[in-house]
Design a protein around this motif. Structure first.
Motif, PDB file in Angstrom:
ATOM      1  N   LEU A  38      55.880  48.786  41.763  1.00 31.95           N
ATOM      2  CA  LEU A  38      55.558  48.395  40.392  1.00 31.95           C
ATOM      3  C   LEU A  38      55.915  49.492  39.407  1.00 31.95           C
ATOM      4  O   LEU A  38      55.674  50.675  39.666  1.00 31.95           O
ATOM      5  N   ASN A  39      56.459  49.082  38.259  1.00 34.48           N
ATOM      6  CA  ASN A  39      56.723  50.064  37.213  1.00 34.48           C
ATOM      7  C   ASN A  39      55.477  50.200  36.333  1.00 34.48           C
ATOM      8  O   ASN A  39      54.476  49.508  36.523  1.00 34.48           O
ATOM      9  N   GLY A  40      55.535  51.084  35.358  1.00 37.30           N
ATOM     10  CA  GLY A  40      54.376  51.346  34.507  1.00 37.30           C
ATOM     11  C   GLY A  40      53.891  50.135  33.738  1.00 37.30           C
ATOM     12  O   GLY A  40      52.688  49.918  33.600  1.00 37.30           O
ATOM     13  N   ASP A  41      54.816  49.333  33.243  1.00 36.07           N
ATOM     14  CA  ASP A  41      54.424  48.132  32.496  1.00 36.07           C
ATOM     15  C   ASP A  41      53.711  47.131  33.390  1.00 36.07           C
ATOM     16  O   ASP A  41      52.721  46.510  32.987  1.00 36.07           O
ATOM     17  N   GLN A  42      54.193  46.970  34.608  1.00 37.05           N
ATOM     18  CA  GLN A  42      53.562  46.035  35.546  1.00 37.05           C
ATOM     19  C   GLN A  42      52.168  46.521  35.933  1.00 37.05           C
ATOM     20  O   GLN A  42      51.226  45.731  36.020  1.00 37.05           O
ATOM     21  N   ARG A  43      52.011  47.823  36.127  1.00 36.21           N
ATOM     22  CA  ARG A  43      50.697  48.376  36.445  1.00 36.21           C
ATOM     23  C   ARG A  43      49.742  48.194  35.256  1.00 36.21           C
ATOM     24  O   ARG A  43      48.554  47.950  35.433  1.00 36.21           O
ATOM     25  N   MET A  44      50.274  48.297  34.047  1.00 37.82           N
ATOM     26  CA  MET A  44      49.459  48.106  32.843  1.00 37.82           C
ATOM     27  C   MET A  44      48.957  46.662  32.765  1.00 37.82           C
ATOM     28  O   MET A  44      47.798  46.420  32.419  1.00 37.82           O
ATOM     29  N   VAL A  45      49.802  45.697  33.094  1.00 40.43           N
ATOM     30  CA  VAL A  45      49.379  44.294  33.110  1.00 40.43           C
ATOM     31  C   VAL A  45      48.219  44.119  34.081  1.00 40.43           C
ATOM     32  O   VAL A  45      47.206  43.493  33.758  1.00 40.43           O
ATOM     33  N   LEU A  46      48.352  44.683  35.281  1.00 42.54           N
ATOM     34  CA  LEU A  46      47.284  44.561  36.275  1.00 42.54           C
ATOM     35  C   LEU A  46      46.012  45.259  35.804  1.00 42.54           C
ATOM     36  O   LEU A  46      44.910  44.749  36.010  1.00 42.54           O
ATOM     37  N   ALA A  47      46.156  46.417  35.160  1.00 39.10           N
ATOM     38  CA  ALA A  47      44.983  47.132  34.659  1.00 39.10           C
ATOM     39  C   ALA A  47      44.266  46.318  33.584  1.00 39.10           C
ATOM     40  O   ALA A  47      43.037  46.202  33.596  1.00 39.10           O
ATOM     41  N   LEU A  48      45.027  45.739  32.666  1.00 37.77           N
ATOM     42  CA  LEU A  48      44.412  44.957  31.587  1.00 37.77           C
ATOM     43  C   LEU A  48      43.754  43.680  32.105  1.00 37.77           C
ATOM     44  O   LEU A  48      42.687  43.288  31.625  1.00 37.77           O
ATOM     45  N   MET A  49      44.379  43.046  33.070  1.00 41.34           N
ATOM     46  CA  MET A  49      43.780  41.842  33.655  1.00 41.34           C
ATOM     47  C   MET A  49      42.475  42.201  34.369  1.00 41.34           C
ATOM     48  O   MET A  49      41.471  41.491  34.249  1.00 41.34           O
ATOM     49  N   ALA A  50      42.481  43.300  35.118  1.00 45.21           N
ATOM     50  CA  ALA A  50      41.269  43.739  35.810  1.00 45.21           C
ATOM     51  C   ALA A  50      40.189  44.127  34.805  1.00 45.21           C
ATOM     52  O   ALA A  50      39.016  43.786  34.979  1.00 45.21           O
ATOM     53  N   LEU A  51      40.577  44.833  33.755  1.00 45.02           N
ATOM     54  CA  LEU A  51      39.616  45.240  32.734  1.00 45.02           C
ATOM     55  C   LEU A  51      38.972  44.016  32.080  1.00 45.02           C
ATOM     56  O   LEU A  51      37.750  43.948  31.939  1.00 45.02           O
ATOM     57  N   GLU A  52      39.778  43.052  31.694  1.00 46.98           N
ATOM     58  CA  GLU A  52      39.245  41.837  31.072  1.00 46.98           C
ATOM     59  C   GLU A  52      38.266  41.124  32.000  1.00 46.98           C
ATOM     60  O   GLU A  52      37.197  40.677  31.584  1.00 46.98           O
ATOM     61  N   ARG A  53      38.626  41.027  33.264  1.00 50.29           N
ATOM     62  CA  ARG A  53      37.774  40.331  34.233  1.00 50.29           C
ATOM     63  C   ARG A  53      36.456  41.084  34.436  1.00 50.29           C
ATOM     64  O   ARG A  53      35.379  40.493  34.436  1.00 50.29           O
ATOM     65  N   GLU A  54      36.525  42.398  34.601  1.00 46.92           N
ATOM     66  CA  GLU A  54      35.309  43.182  34.874  1.00 46.92           C
ATOM     67  C   GLU A  54      34.399  43.262  33.654  1.00 46.92           C
ATOM     68  O   GLU A  54      33.180  43.150  33.783  1.00 46.92           O
ATOM     69  N   VAL A  55      34.970  43.447  32.468  1.00 45.24           N
ATOM     70  CA  VAL A  55      34.153  43.508  31.253  1.00 45.24           C
ATOM     71  C   VAL A  55      33.452  42.172  31.032  1.00 45.24           C
ATOM     72  O   VAL A  55      32.275  42.127  30.686  1.00 45.24           O
ATOM     73  N   GLY A  56      34.163  41.085  31.274  1.00 40.81           N
ATOM     74  CA  GLY A  56      33.561  39.767  31.128  1.00 40.81           C
ATOM     75  C   GLY A  56      32.480  39.485  32.154  1.00 40.81           C
ATOM     76  O   GLY A  56      31.602  38.658  31.947  1.00 40.81           O
ATOM     77  N   ASN A  57      32.527  40.211  33.262  1.00 41.77           N
ATOM     78  CA  ASN A  57      31.578  39.974  34.345  1.00 41.77           C
ATOM     79  C   ASN A  57      30.401  40.952  34.330  1.00 41.77           C
ATOM     80  O   ASN A  57      29.404  40.704  34.981  1.00 41.77           O
ATOM     81  N   GLY A  58      30.528  42.073  33.630  1.00 40.82           N
ATOM     82  CA  GLY A  58      29.409  43.001  33.673  1.00 40.82           C
ATOM     83  C   GLY A  58      29.525  44.214  32.772  1.00 40.82           C
ATOM     84  O   GLY A  58      28.646  45.052  32.753  1.00 40.82           O
ATOM     85  N   GLY A  59      30.606  44.356  32.069  1.00 40.45           N
ATOM     86  CA  GLY A  59      30.736  45.467  31.143  1.00 40.45           C
ATOM     87  C   GLY A  59      31.782  46.479  31.570  1.00 40.45           C
ATOM     88  O   GLY A  59      32.310  46.429  32.681  1.00 40.45           O
ATOM     89  N   PHE A  60      32.057  47.403  30.664  1.00 39.29           N
ATOM     90  CA  PHE A  60      33.083  48.405  30.915  1.00 39.29           C
ATOM     91  C   PHE A  60      32.759  49.261  32.139  1.00 39.29           C
ATOM     92  O   PHE A  60      33.651  49.618  32.909  1.00 39.29           O
ATOM     93  N   ASP A  61      31.487  49.600  32.304  1.00 38.06           N
ATOM     94  CA  ASP A  61      31.145  50.454  33.436  1.00 38.06           C
ATOM     95  C   ASP A  61      31.486  49.790  34.763  1.00 38.06           C
ATOM     96  O   ASP A  61      31.850  50.460  35.730  1.00 38.06           O
ATOM     97  N   GLN A  62      31.441  48.478  34.816  1.00 33.37           N
ATOM     98  CA  GLN A  62      31.772  47.767  36.053  1.00 33.37           C
ATOM     99  C   GLN A  62      33.239  47.981  36.424  1.00 33.37           C
ATOM    100  O   GLN A  62      33.578  48.083  37.594  1.00 33.37           O
ATOM    101  N   PHE A  63      34.094  48.084  35.422  1.00 27.10           N
ATOM    102  CA  PHE A  63      35.516  48.326  35.672  1.00 27.10           C
ATOM    103  C   PHE A  63      35.711  49.653  36.397  1.00 27.10           C
ATOM    104  O   PHE A  63      36.517  49.767  37.313  1.00 27.10           O
ATOM    105  N   PHE A  64      34.943  50.667  35.992  1.00 26.77           N
ATOM    106  CA  PHE A  64      35.114  51.998  36.563  1.00 26.77           C
ATOM    107  C   PHE A  64      34.334  52.211  37.853  1.00 26.77           C
ATOM    108  O   PHE A  64      34.557  53.192  38.549  1.00 26.77           O
ATOM    109  N   VAL A  65      33.429  51.296  38.193  1.00 26.01           N
ATOM    110  CA  VAL A  65      32.643  51.420  39.411  1.00 26.01           C
ATOM    111  C   VAL A  65      33.251  50.594  40.547  1.00 26.01           C
ATOM    112  O   VAL A  65      33.256  51.019  41.695  1.00 26.01           O
TER     113      VAL A  65
END
Length: 70
Positions: A34-61
């Motif tokens: 994966l290149n940097g842009d593709q990794r960014m897409v995955l990071a943003l999708m994961a962030l959106e999912r985790e924040v919607g499920n429990g908050g920013f801290d959930q993304f980092f835990v």
């Protein structure tokens, strides 16, 4: 009075989920594929999912933290 037409969403979530799935499969086979842009897409999708499920801290835990190296 005619019914209002619903506007089409700006982002097609089904398309985003399909792109995410392809990228995750590619990353699973070869993490360096994966290149940097593709990794960014995955990071943003994961962030959106985790924040919607429990908050920013959930993304980092949870395992999603692999997309946000510190």
């Amino acid at each position: 009075m005619p019914a209002k037409k619903r506007k089409k969403p700006v982002l097609d979530l089904e398309a985003l989920f399909a792109i995410e799935q392809v990228l995750l499969e590619r990353e699973e086979k070869n993490p360096a594929a994966l290149n940097g842009d593709q990794r960014m897409v995955l990071a943003l999708m994961a962030l959106e999912r985790e924040v919607g499920n429990g908050g920013f801290d959930q993304f980092f835990v949870n395992s999603s933290v692999k997309w946000a190296p510190i």
